[in-house]
Design a protein around this motif. Structure first.
Motif, PDB file in Angstrom:
ATOM      1  N   VAL A 196      49.978  54.114  29.854  1.00  0.00           N
ATOM      2  CA  VAL A 196      50.815  52.914  29.757  1.00  0.00           C
ATOM      3  C   VAL A 196      49.995  51.655  30.013  1.00  0.00           C
ATOM      4  N   THR A 197      49.214  51.652  31.086  1.00  0.00           N
ATOM      5  CA  THR A 197      48.409  50.464  31.379  1.00  0.00           C
ATOM      6  C   THR A 197      47.326  50.254  30.321  1.00  0.00           C
ATOM      7  N   GLN A 198      46.754  51.345  29.817  1.00  0.00           N
ATOM      8  CA  GLN A 198      45.764  51.211  28.757  1.00  0.00           C
ATOM      9  C   GLN A 198      46.411  50.656  27.490  1.00  0.00           C
ATOM     10  N   GLY A 199      47.619  51.110  27.190  1.00  0.00           N
ATOM     11  CA  GLY A 199      48.334  50.568  26.039  1.00  0.00           C
ATOM     12  C   GLY A 199      48.606  49.083  26.189  1.00  0.00           C
ATOM     13  N   ALA A 200      48.921  48.651  27.410  1.00  0.00           N
ATOM     14  CA  ALA A 200      49.149  47.228  27.648  1.00  0.00           C
ATOM     15  C   ALA A 200      47.879  46.420  27.409  1.00  0.00           C
ATOM     16  N   THR A 201      46.718  46.955  27.815  1.00  0.00           N
ATOM     17  CA  THR A 201      45.464  46.227  27.601  1.00  0.00           C
ATOM     18  C   THR A 201      45.091  46.183  26.120  1.00  0.00           C
ATOM     19  N   VAL A 202      45.343  47.281  25.405  1.00  0.00           N
ATOM     20  CA  VAL A 202      45.062  47.298  23.965  1.00  0.00           C
ATOM     21  C   VAL A 202      45.927  46.282  23.244  1.00  0.00           C
ATOM     22  N   PHE A 203      47.197  46.222  23.618  1.00  0.00           N
ATOM     23  CA  PHE A 203      48.120  45.275  23.008  1.00  0.00           C
ATOM     24  C   PHE A 203      47.684  43.840  23.286  1.00  0.00           C
ATOM     25  N   THR A 204      47.284  43.557  24.543  1.00  0.00           N
ATOM     26  CA  THR A 204      46.853  42.207  24.904  1.00  0.00           C
ATOM     27  C   THR A 204      45.573  41.819  24.173  1.00  0.00           C
ATOM     28  N   ARG A 205      44.627  42.750  24.064  1.00  0.00           N
ATOM     29  CA  ARG A 205      43.369  42.454  23.371  1.00  0.00           C
ATOM     30  C   ARG A 205      43.601  42.229  21.878  1.00  0.00           C
ATOM     31  N   PHE A 206      44.512  42.987  21.297  1.00  0.00           N
ATOM     32  CA  PHE A 206      44.842  42.803  19.882  1.00  0.00           C
ATOM     33  C   PHE A 206      45.431  41.413  19.641  1.00  0.00           C
ATOM     34  N   LYS A 207      46.316  40.979  20.526  1.00  0.00           N
ATOM     35  CA  LYS A 207      46.892  39.634  20.397  1.00  0.00           C
ATOM     36  C   LYS A 207      45.813  38.575  20.570  1.00  0.00           C
ATOM     37  N   SER A 208      44.892  38.793  21.521  1.00  0.00           N
ATOM     38  CA  SER A 208      43.811  37.837  21.737  1.00  0.00           C
ATOM     39  C   SER A 208      42.907  37.743  20.514  1.00  0.00           C
ATOM     40  N   THR A 209      42.594  38.892  19.923  1.00  0.00           N
ATOM     41  CA  THR A 209      41.744  38.902  18.733  1.00  0.00           C
ATOM     42  C   THR A 209      42.434  38.200  17.576  1.00  0.00           C
ATOM     43  N   THR A 210      43.735  38.422  17.433  1.00  0.00           N
ATOM     44  CA  THR A 210      44.488  37.811  16.344  1.00  0.00           C
ATOM     45  C   THR A 210      44.568  36.293  16.499  1.00  0.00           C
ATOM     46  N   LEU A 211      44.780  35.833  17.726  1.00  0.00           N
ATOM     47  CA  LEU A 211      44.995  34.400  17.951  1.00  0.00           C
ATOM     48  C   LEU A 211      43.698  33.614  18.098  1.00  0.00           C
ATOM     49  N   THR A 212      42.646  34.247  18.640  1.00  0.00           N
ATOM     50  CA  THR A 212      41.406  33.507  18.924  1.00  0.00           C
ATOM     51  C   THR A 212      40.216  34.020  18.139  1.00  0.00           C
TER      52      THR A 212
ATOM     53  N   ASN B  25      38.540  37.239  24.056  1.00  0.00           N
ATOM     54  CA  ASN B  25      38.483  38.602  24.579  1.00  0.00           C
ATOM     55  C   ASN B  25      37.712  38.744  25.884  1.00  0.00           C
ATOM     56  N   PRO B  26      36.591  37.996  26.104  1.00  0.00           N
ATOM     57  CA  PRO B  26      35.928  38.107  27.409  1.00  0.00           C
ATOM     58  C   PRO B  26      36.826  37.717  28.574  1.00  0.00           C
TER      59      PRO B  26
END
Length: 214
Positions: A123-139, A144-145
């Motif tokens: 669950v926590t890993q899924g949350a980090t993957v989701f957050t990183r995907f949004k960061s990559t999409t927006l920035t 990501n760092p």
């Protein structure tokens, strides 16, 4: 059929295990290193068969693996590639961390709790993957760092809280699970609802009529 007694020590071990497993979702090796250090210093009791985690070679290996993982996640785009491997690795690390601290339980209950702890890591890993995907999409990956740094801090803090305040950490893990489940549900089904509403507003396509005969 006699009830299986569950001691307070066993419940505390489960709480510690779930907290460390959740931390593995942020960084795979940080909670294992934290558990090894805590066991080495006498703060944490390891379950039978896992005393090797507190040995010097294990500490050296976990410390090296942690440094390599932290360095790799600081590189944009490489971090997303690592997520493909980190997701199953986080679940395995979470199960290992939980198994190393859950004591005073019959094997069936212990390994059932260990499997659930692996789910908490997922669950926590899924949350980090989701957050990183949004960061990559927006920035475009430039943000990501920052995400990786926050993940590292979360892994360290969650590991420390799991060892020293396990019950509080268990409650936080449950709240995170509820929040992430609702967030994913909103993203998946919210878009469907929006498309359905847009289709209803436009209305069904009109069928052209042929020339009218007089």
């Amino acid at each position: 059929m006699d009830a299986i007694p569950v001691t307070a020590e066993a419940l505390l071990g489960i709480a510690v295990g779930f907290g460390l497993a959740a931390a593995a979702g942020f960084r795979v090796f940080v909670p294992l290193l934290a558990a090894a250090i805590a066991a080495k210093t006498g703060v944490l009791e390891l379950s039978p068969g896992f005393q090797w985690l507190a040995t010097t070679p294990a500490l050296a290996a976990l410390g090296t693996a942690t440094l390599l993982e932290v360095g790799a996640y600081s590189v944009p785009w490489l971090d997303q590639l690592l997520d493909l491997v980190a997701t199953p690795a986080a679940m395995l690390a979470g199960m290992l961390a939980a198994a190393s601290v859950v004591v005073d339980l019959p094997p069936v209950l212990k390994w059932g709790a260990v499997l659930l702890a692996g789910g908490a890591a997922g669950v926590t890993q899924g949350a980090t993957v989701f957050t990183r995907f949004k960061s990559t999409t927006l920035t475009g990956g430039m943000g990501n760092p920052v995400v990786s740094t926050l993940e590292l801090v979360s892994a360290v803090v969650t590991s420390a809280l799991a060892i020293f305040l396990p019950l509080l950490t268990l409650v936080a893990v449950l709240l995170l699970f509820v929040f992430f489940t609702r967030r994913v549900h909103g993203v998946l089904f919210g878009r469907r609802a929006a498309r359905a509403a847009a289709t209803a507003a436009v209305g069904p396509p009109r069928v052209p009529r042929g020339p009218t005969r007089r």
